[in-house]
Design a protein around this motif. Structure first.
Motif, short mmCIF file in Angstrom:
data_model
loop_
_atom_site.label_atom_id
_atom_site.label_comp_id
_atom_site.label_asym_id
_atom_site.label_seq_id
_atom_site.Cartn_x
_atom_site.Cartn_y
_atom_site.Cartn_z
N UNK A 1 0.69 -1.21 -0.01
CA UNK A 1 -0.15 0.07 0.07
C UNK A 1 0.87 1.35 -0.04
N UNK A 2 0.26 2.32 -0.71
CA UNK A 2 1.10 3.73 -0.82
C UNK A 2 1.24 4.26 0.58
N UNK A 3 0.61 4.01 1.51
CA UNK A 3 0.94 4.63 2.90
C UNK A 3 2.13 3.92 3.34
N UNK A 4 2.11 2.60 3.36
CA UNK A 4 3.38 1.95 3.94
C UNK A 4 4.65 2.18 3.20
N UNK A 5 4.80 2.33 2.01
CA UNK A 5 5.73 2.86 1.41
C UNK A 5 6.10 4.30 1.64
N UNK A 6 5.22 5.13 1.79
CA UNK A 6 5.71 6.56 2.13
C UNK A 6 6.19 6.59 3.53
N UNK A 7 5.57 5.73 4.28
CA UNK A 7 6.37 5.72 5.80
C UNK A 7 7.65 5.19 5.83
N UNK A 8 7.69 4.11 5.21
CA UNK A 8 9.22 3.62 5.31
C UNK A 8 10.20 4.20 4.43
N UNK A 9 9.70 4.87 3.47
CA UNK A 9 10.77 5.64 2.65
C UNK A 9 10.84 6.81 3.25
N UNK A 10 10.14 7.61 3.93
CA UNK A 10 10.56 8.60 4.80
C UNK A 10 11.27 8.41 5.96
N UNK A 11 11.16 7.39 6.57
CA UNK A 11 11.89 6.70 7.73
C UNK A 11 13.46 6.54 7.38
N UNK A 12 13.57 5.81 6.22
CA UNK A 12 14.78 5.60 5.71
C UNK A 12 15.41 6.88 5.37
N UNK A 13 14.70 7.71 4.60
CA UNK A 13 15.52 9.13 4.32
C UNK A 13 15.83 9.82 5.76
N UNK A 14 15.24 9.91 6.78
CA UNK A 14 15.57 10.43 7.92
C UNK A 14 16.71 9.78 8.60
N UNK A 15 16.68 8.49 8.41
CA UNK A 15 18.12 7.58 8.90
C UNK A 15 19.30 7.85 8.21
N UNK A 16 18.99 7.98 6.83
CA UNK A 16 20.21 8.38 5.84
C UNK A 16 20.90 9.90 6.38
N UNK A 17 19.75 10.59 6.42
CA UNK A 17 20.23 12.03 6.60
C UNK A 17 20.91 12.18 8.12
N UNK A 18 20.47 11.28 8.93
CA UNK A 18 21.00 11.45 10.63
C UNK A 18 22.57 10.88 10.22
N UNK A 19 22.54 9.79 9.42
CA UNK A 19 24.03 9.30 9.32
C UNK A 19 24.82 10.23 8.82
N UNK A 20 24.25 11.08 7.64
CA UNK A 20 25.22 12.03 7.17
C UNK A 20 25.73 12.94 7.98
N UNK A 21 24.62 13.49 9.08
CA UNK A 21 24.81 14.63 9.91
C UNK A 21 25.99 13.91 10.96
N UNK A 22 25.78 12.94 11.33
CA UNK A 22 26.46 12.33 12.53
C UNK A 22 27.77 12.14 12.07
N UNK A 23 28.11 11.55 11.07
CA UNK A 23 29.35 10.93 10.64
C UNK A 23 30.15 12.13 9.68
N UNK A 24 29.70 13.44 9.71
CA UNK A 24 30.42 14.46 8.84
C UNK A 24 31.45 15.13 10.01
N UNK A 25 32.65 15.44 9.30
CA UNK A 25 33.49 16.28 10.30
C UNK A 25 33.48 17.62 10.27
#
Length: 64
Positions: free
Chosen positions: A40-64
């Protein structure tokens, strides 16, 4: 500008982005009886947004 201050600003921005992405108006927008593949579109949106936030969090935390 102090480096920890920049990291703090980016983390606060990610928090606000997460709040907006998982708030009622956007969730209601994607809560439709539409399938993306077999999911369902709802689950795709929730997991894509969740993955996007995790990816951005990794970029922020690992940046020097």
């Amino acid at each position: 500008m102090n480096r920890p201050y920049v990291k703090t600003q980016r983390l606060v921005t990610l928090f606000i982005l997460g709040t907006v992405l998982f708030n009622y108006p956007l969730l209601a927008l994607f809560n439709r009886p539409v399938l993306v593949g077999v999911f369902p579109l709802f689950f795709v949106y929730v997991f894509a947004a969740w993955a996007l936030l995790i990816g951005l969090l990794v970029l922020v935390m690992e940046s020097k």
